[in-house]
Scaffold this motif. Structure first.
Motif, PDB file in Angstrom:
ATOM      1  N   PRO A 125     -34.190  80.882  33.579  1.00 32.87           N
ATOM      2  CA  PRO A 125     -35.068  79.717  33.446  1.00 32.87           C
ATOM      3  C   PRO A 125     -35.908  79.517  34.704  1.00 32.87           C
ATOM      4  O   PRO A 125     -35.375  79.520  35.814  1.00 32.87           O
ATOM      5  N   PRO A 126     -37.212  79.347  34.561  1.00 37.99           N
ATOM      6  CA  PRO A 126     -38.055  79.100  35.737  1.00 37.99           C
ATOM      7  C   PRO A 126     -37.743  77.737  36.340  1.00 37.99           C
ATOM      8  O   PRO A 126     -37.675  76.731  35.627  1.00 37.99           O
ATOM      9  N   THR A 127     -37.529  77.703  37.652  1.00 39.95           N
ATOM     10  CA  THR A 127     -37.223  76.452  38.344  1.00 39.95           C
ATOM     11  C   THR A 127     -38.050  76.366  39.620  1.00 39.95           C
ATOM     12  O   THR A 127     -38.508  77.385  40.158  1.00 39.95           O
ATOM     13  N   ARG A 128     -38.207  75.134  40.127  1.00 42.87           N
ATOM     14  CA  ARG A 128     -38.940  74.936  41.375  1.00 42.87           C
ATOM     15  C   ARG A 128     -38.286  73.805  42.150  1.00 42.87           C
ATOM     16  O   ARG A 128     -38.111  72.702  41.613  1.00 42.87           O
ATOM     17  N   LEU A 129     -37.904  74.054  43.393  1.00 43.59           N
ATOM     18  CA  LEU A 129     -37.315  73.031  44.255  1.00 43.59           C
ATOM     19  C   LEU A 129     -38.446  72.209  44.866  1.00 43.59           C
ATOM     20  O   LEU A 129     -39.363  72.764  45.494  1.00 43.59           O
ATOM     21  N   ILE A 130     -38.403  70.910  44.683  1.00 41.71           N
ATOM     22  CA  ILE A 130     -39.459  70.039  45.196  1.00 41.71           C
ATOM     23  C   ILE A 130     -38.839  68.889  45.992  1.00 41.71           C
ATOM     24  O   ILE A 130     -37.645  68.586  45.864  1.00 41.71           O
ATOM     25  N   THR A 131     -39.632  68.241  46.790  1.00 40.58           N
ATOM     26  CA  THR A 131     -39.161  67.106  47.571  1.00 40.58           C
ATOM     27  C   THR A 131     -39.089  65.857  46.698  1.00 40.58           C
ATOM     28  O   THR A 131     -39.657  65.792  45.599  1.00 40.58           O
ATOM     29  N   GLY A 132     -38.406  64.851  47.240  1.00 37.18           N
ATOM     30  CA  GLY A 132     -38.326  63.587  46.532  1.00 37.18           C
ATOM     31  C   GLY A 132     -39.693  62.983  46.294  1.00 37.18           C
ATOM     32  O   GLY A 132     -39.956  62.395  45.234  1.00 37.18           O
TER      33      GLY A 132
END
Length: 491
Positions: A125-132
């Motif tokens: 699954p494509p995922t992306r870590l992002i900031t709050g």
């Protein structure tokens, strides 16, 4: 229990249980073998009245489970089959995406989760870590305490009712399949005829190998004299919450005792609807991170009290986790869980505390008890471990020499991260086959089409000795003439 009876007709495939998994399997079998008969029996008056209709209706991307688990394999494959079927058959669905959110402590967990997803191969699954802050740009209602989020691009929602209705249509339109509602299984026995019989019609040719299954239609008819009996070459036990009961009924044939019985644990998930401030305009599903400060573990028992959406954009929260215990009497345990389907007002307080950790401005007065669902579990609340889907296989021939926890052939060894008693796999199919699916909870809805595909290929290879890529014969839709006159009568 009903007394033993002689069968009145023979069917090739009997699927027990009309939830989304049973419907998927029956549809796959009927389409693959139009020259064979496929029956589905369901004890309720319609499909999916139990676990399949009481969940979050989420198409899971496949983020959480061990790399080498069946849950991961079937969720990833099932996700793509689900989107494909929804598009082809205009089943209502939406790829909403999902935010897994957490405070400062969550960064390490989310990084590991993203790394885990990267290891899942072509269907990862494509995922992306992002900031709050980036998460709040997507969902302004999120708490200022949310420091990190993992964006899952492939998560969505589906109308489980319309999905099951489409699978039901597959069976209703097939000439070789039947669905019988309001009919419960009351007894199953291995039929092992004398192979030394001179007259092959007595079973020496294997034509009588299989399982004698007795069913009773409608609750008003419960005596053994009312039971119908049929011989099924292959039985697929997909009866969900009651699947262990079917298999445990064969304990004496397997040489086991009640102490060896497959346990039945039930986890109740309560849901609450919401109308009010602090959650307007939400477009994504929102899941909280587990608190990894608590020994850094994630037991897979629950994904937290998360926010989901229905296809009209309405918000609901849940499920929470509430363990319920069946009575000591197996007879009373069959439907005990139906008494627990009401959401108690007291659950709202705990849910509110959990929700406000990521949506601080919701109004408690806007939360209302909605519905509850029950998950079939094979381990209880005190076991903090991962339990995979279980696929067990038993032959009708030589049952006394088999084990209760006997893994279906062709499956990989249990995940190294999984608790499982099914260490040994059956060597080969002899006589009739019974495949039992146990512990099919989340992500069971997402995995359902892949489960149907897997069971179909398992039967093709290990029961019919066919090449896995065998195509259905050209006489698609042709009824099995040997049983045609009896199928309609029995239904």
């Amino acid at each position: 229990m009903a007394i033993a009876k002689a069968p009145e007709l023979t069917v090739d495939h009997l699927v027990v249980g009309g939830g989304v998994v049973g419907l998927s399997i029956a549809s796959a079998l009927a389409a693959r073998w139009p020259e064979k008969t496929t029956y589905l029996v369901e004890r309720n008056k319609s499909f999916g009245e139990e676990t399949s209709s009481r969940n979050s209706e989420v198409i899971h991307a496949g983020l959480y489970y061990p790399v080498d688990s069946l849950k991961t394999r079937l969720c990833l494959r099932g996700r793509e089959l689900m989107y494909q079927r929804c598009q082809e058959q205009s089943i209502p669905h939406k790829q909403t995406k999902k935010l897994v959110v957490g405070a400062d402590f969550s960064k390490g967990y989310l990084e590991k989760l993203q790394s885990h997803c990267d290891e899942l191969g072509p269907l990862a699954p494509p995922t992306r870590l992002i900031t709050g802050q980036e998460a709040r740009e997507l969902e302004p209602n999120l708490s200022d305490n949310i420091a990190w989020a993992l964006l899952s691009e492939r998560t969505g929602i589906v109308s489980s009712h319309e999905l099951m209705a489409s699978l039901e249509r597959d069976l209703l339109e097939a000439d070789n399949a039947e669905i019988v509602y309001d009919t419960k299984l009351v007894r199953v026995d291995p039929n092992e005829p004398d192979r030394s019989a001179v007259n092959s019609k007595r079973g020496g040719d294997g034509s009588q190998d299989g399982w004698i299954v007795q069913t009773v239609t409608s609750e008003s008819s419960s005596s053994s004299s009312d039971a119908d009996a049929l011989l099924a070459k292959v039985v697929i036990n997909t009866s969900g919450l009651n699947a262990p009961i079917v298999l445990n009924s064969l304990l004496s044939d397997l040489g086991g005792t009640q102490e060896d019985a497959i346990p039945m644990w039930h986890s109740k998930g309560n849901y609450a609807s919401y109308k009010g401030k602090g959650a307007t305009g939400i477009q994504h599903l929102i899941y909280p991170c587990p608190d990894t400060r608590n020994k850094g573990t994630h037991a897979h028992t629950s994904l937290g009290t998360h926010l989901t959406l229905d296809l009209d954009g309405n918000i609901r929260f849940g499920p929470d986790t509430e363990w319920i215990s069946p009575p000591t009497s197996e007879k009373d345990a069959v439907d005990f869980w139906k008494r627990a389907l009401v959401v108690d007002d007291s659950r709202i307080e705990t849910m509110y505390d959990s929700i406000t950790e990521y949506l601080p401005n919701i109004d408690k007065a806007g939360l209302a008890p909605d519905y509850a669902g029950i998950r079939p579990k094979l381990i209880g609340p005190d076991t903090k471990a991962f339990m995979d889907f279980q696929f067990l296989w038993h032959n009708s021939t030589g049952l006394a020499g088999q084990k209760l926890w006997q893994r279906a052939p062709g499956l990989p060894a249990p995940s190294t991260s999984c608790i499982s008693k099914a260490k040994e796999s059956v060597d080969k199919a002899e006589g009739g086959a019974m495949i039992s699916l146990l512990g099919i909870e989340s992500p069971g809805l997402t995995s359902s089409l892949a489960i149907g595909e897997m069971v179909r290929e398992m039967i093709a290879k290990h029961f019919y000795n066919e090449h896995p890529t065998r195509q259905a014969s050209s006489n698609k839709g042709a009824r099995n003439e040997d049983h045609a006159h009896r199928l309609d009568a029995w239904a």
